[in-house]
Design a protein around this motif. Structure first.
Motif, mmCIF file in Angstrom:
data_model
loop_
_atom_site.group_PDB
_atom_site.id
_atom_site.type_symbol
_atom_site.label_atom_id
_atom_site.label_comp_id
_atom_site.label_asym_id
_atom_site.label_seq_id
_atom_site.Cartn_x
_atom_site.Cartn_y
_atom_site.Cartn_z
ATOM 1 N N LYS A 60 0.865 -1.177 0.000
ATOM 2 C CA LYS A 60 0.000 0.000 0.000
ATOM 3 C C LYS A 60 0.902 1.227 0.000
ATOM 4 O O LYS A 60 1.751 1.386 0.873
ATOM 5 C CB LYS A 60 -0.896 0.009 1.242
ATOM 6 C CG LYS A 60 -1.846 1.179 1.297
ATOM 7 C CD LYS A 60 -2.705 1.135 2.547
ATOM 8 C CE LYS A 60 -3.554 2.390 2.616
ATOM 9 N NZ LYS A 60 -4.186 2.527 3.920
ATOM 10 N N ASP A 63 0.188 7.676 1.618
ATOM 11 C CA ASP A 63 -0.798 8.674 1.199
ATOM 12 C C ASP A 63 -0.570 9.947 2.003
ATOM 13 O O ASP A 63 -0.929 10.009 3.184
ATOM 14 C CB ASP A 63 -2.210 8.136 1.420
ATOM 15 C CG ASP A 63 -3.283 9.056 0.871
ATOM 16 O OD1 ASP A 63 -2.942 10.088 0.249
ATOM 17 O OD2 ASP A 63 -4.470 8.745 1.064
ATOM 18 N N THR A 66 -3.720 11.607 3.798
ATOM 19 C CA THR A 66 -4.198 11.051 5.072
ATOM 20 C C THR A 66 -3.048 10.769 6.036
ATOM 21 O O THR A 66 -3.272 10.255 7.122
ATOM 22 C CB THR A 66 -4.978 9.744 4.829
ATOM 23 O OG1 THR A 66 -4.111 8.802 4.195
ATOM 24 C CG2 THR A 66 -6.206 9.992 3.983
ATOM 25 N N THR A 68 -0.771 8.512 5.942
ATOM 26 C CA THR A 68 -0.534 7.098 6.229
ATOM 27 C C THR A 68 0.797 6.689 5.608
ATOM 28 O O THR A 68 1.150 7.119 4.510
ATOM 29 C CB THR A 68 -1.659 6.201 5.671
ATOM 30 O OG1 THR A 68 -1.802 6.443 4.274
ATOM 31 C CG2 THR A 68 -2.970 6.460 6.380
ATOM 32 N N GLU A 70 3.746 4.113 4.095
ATOM 33 C CA GLU A 70 3.789 3.028 3.124
ATOM 34 C C GLU A 70 3.828 1.683 3.847
ATOM 35 O O GLU A 70 4.483 1.533 4.876
ATOM 36 C CB GLU A 70 5.053 3.187 2.271
ATOM 37 C CG GLU A 70 5.293 2.069 1.305
ATOM 38 C CD GLU A 70 6.589 2.245 0.558
ATOM 39 O OE1 GLU A 70 6.539 2.658 -0.606
ATOM 40 O OE2 GLU A 70 7.645 1.982 1.156
#
Length: 112
Positions: A60, A63, A66, A68, A70
Protein backbone atom coordinates in the motif's frame (compact mmCIF):
# COMPACT_ATOMS: atom_id res chain seq x y z
CA UNK A 1 27.31 -12.26 49.09
CA UNK A 2 29.92 -10.01 47.47
CA UNK A 3 32.54 -12.74 47.86
CA UNK A 4 30.25 -15.25 46.16
CA UNK A 5 29.69 -12.83 43.31
CA UNK A 6 33.44 -12.29 42.89
CA UNK A 7 33.97 -16.06 42.86
CA UNK A 8 31.22 -16.47 40.26
CA UNK A 9 32.67 -13.75 38.01
CA UNK A 10 36.19 -15.12 38.38
CA UNK A 11 35.16 -18.50 36.97
CA UNK A 12 36.65 -19.06 33.54
CA UNK A 13 33.36 -19.83 31.82
CA UNK A 14 31.76 -16.53 32.79
CA UNK A 15 34.75 -14.51 31.64
CA UNK A 16 35.00 -16.50 28.42
CA UNK A 17 31.33 -15.88 27.74
CA UNK A 18 31.68 -12.15 28.40
CA UNK A 19 34.65 -11.89 26.05
CA UNK A 20 32.79 -13.92 23.43
CA UNK A 21 29.77 -11.62 23.59
CA UNK A 22 31.92 -8.51 23.22
CA UNK A 23 33.94 -9.96 20.35
CA UNK A 24 30.73 -11.13 18.69
CA UNK A 25 29.18 -7.68 18.91
CA UNK A 26 32.29 -6.07 17.43
CA UNK A 27 32.46 -8.71 14.69
CA UNK A 28 28.81 -8.06 13.86
CA UNK A 29 29.65 -4.41 13.22
CA UNK A 30 32.52 -5.43 10.95
CA UNK A 31 30.25 -7.74 8.94
CA UNK A 32 27.60 -5.01 8.68
CA UNK A 33 30.18 -2.54 7.39
CA UNK A 34 31.47 -5.18 4.95
CA UNK A 35 27.95 -5.70 3.63
CA UNK A 36 27.07 -2.00 3.43
CA UNK A 37 30.35 -0.79 1.96
CA UNK A 38 31.59 -3.68 -0.18
CA UNK A 39 28.97 -6.34 -0.95
CA UNK A 40 25.91 -4.14 -1.52
CA UNK A 41 27.57 -1.81 -4.06
CA UNK A 42 28.93 -4.80 -6.03
CA UNK A 43 25.55 -6.57 -6.02
CA UNK A 44 23.84 -3.30 -6.90
CA UNK A 45 26.17 -2.80 -9.83
CA UNK A 46 25.59 -6.38 -10.98
CA UNK A 47 21.81 -5.97 -10.97
CA UNK A 48 21.77 -2.63 -12.74
CA UNK A 49 22.53 -0.06 -10.06
CA UNK A 50 19.84 -1.15 -7.61
CA UNK A 51 20.45 -0.76 -3.88
CA UNK A 52 19.83 -4.27 -2.56
CA UNK A 53 18.54 -3.03 0.79
CA UNK A 54 15.95 -0.85 -0.98
CA UNK A 55 14.24 -3.74 -2.77
CA UNK A 56 10.65 -4.08 -1.65
CA UNK A 57 7.14 -5.01 -2.65
CA UNK A 58 4.77 -2.15 -1.91
CA UNK A 59 1.48 -3.44 -0.57
CA UNK A 60 0.00 0.00 0.00
CA UNK A 61 1.56 3.26 -1.11
CA UNK A 62 1.98 6.12 1.31
CA UNK A 63 -0.80 8.67 1.20
CA UNK A 64 0.31 12.20 2.11
CA UNK A 65 -3.30 13.40 2.22
CA UNK A 66 -4.20 11.05 5.07
CA UNK A 67 -0.63 10.88 6.41
CA UNK A 68 -0.53 7.10 6.23
CA UNK A 69 2.83 5.42 5.87
CA UNK A 70 3.79 3.03 3.12
CA UNK A 71 3.17 -0.64 3.80
CA UNK A 72 5.80 -2.79 2.11
CA UNK A 73 7.61 -6.10 2.31
CA UNK A 74 11.28 -5.14 2.40
CA UNK A 75 12.80 -8.32 1.07
CA UNK A 76 16.07 -6.59 0.15
CA UNK A 77 16.81 -5.91 3.81
CA UNK A 78 15.98 -9.52 4.59
CA UNK A 79 18.41 -10.70 1.91
CA UNK A 80 21.08 -8.41 3.41
CA UNK A 81 20.60 -9.88 6.87
CA UNK A 82 20.67 -13.40 5.44
CA UNK A 83 23.97 -12.74 3.70
CA UNK A 84 25.39 -11.17 6.88
CA UNK A 85 24.32 -14.26 8.82
CA UNK A 86 25.98 -16.60 6.32
CA UNK A 87 29.22 -14.60 6.39
CA UNK A 88 29.22 -14.58 10.19
CA UNK A 89 28.54 -18.31 10.41
CA UNK A 90 31.26 -19.05 7.84
CA UNK A 91 33.86 -17.12 9.82
CA UNK A 92 32.77 -18.77 13.07
CA UNK A 93 33.02 -22.16 11.35
CA UNK A 94 36.57 -21.36 10.22
CA UNK A 95 37.55 -20.18 13.71
CA UNK A 96 36.11 -23.28 15.40
CA UNK A 97 37.73 -25.52 12.80
CA UNK A 98 41.12 -23.89 13.40
CA UNK A 99 40.69 -24.08 17.17
CA UNK A 100 39.75 -27.76 16.99
CA UNK A 101 42.74 -28.47 14.76
CA UNK A 102 45.06 -26.64 17.17
CA UNK A 103 43.56 -28.51 20.13
CA UNK A 104 43.96 -31.84 18.33
CA UNK A 105 47.57 -31.12 17.38
CA UNK A 106 48.32 -30.09 20.98
CA UNK A 107 46.82 -33.31 22.31
CA UNK A 108 48.89 -35.37 19.86
CA UNK A 109 52.14 -33.60 20.74
CA UNK A 110 54.57 -35.74 22.76
CA UNK A 111 54.44 -35.12 26.49
CA UNK A 112 57.66 -34.33 28.31
Amino acid sequence: MLQEFKKFIAQGNVLDLAVGVLVGAAFGKVVTAFMDDIINPVVGLAVGGVDLSALKIVLKAADPATQTAEVAIRYGSFINVGIQFLITMWVIFLIVKAANKAKLSNSLAPKE
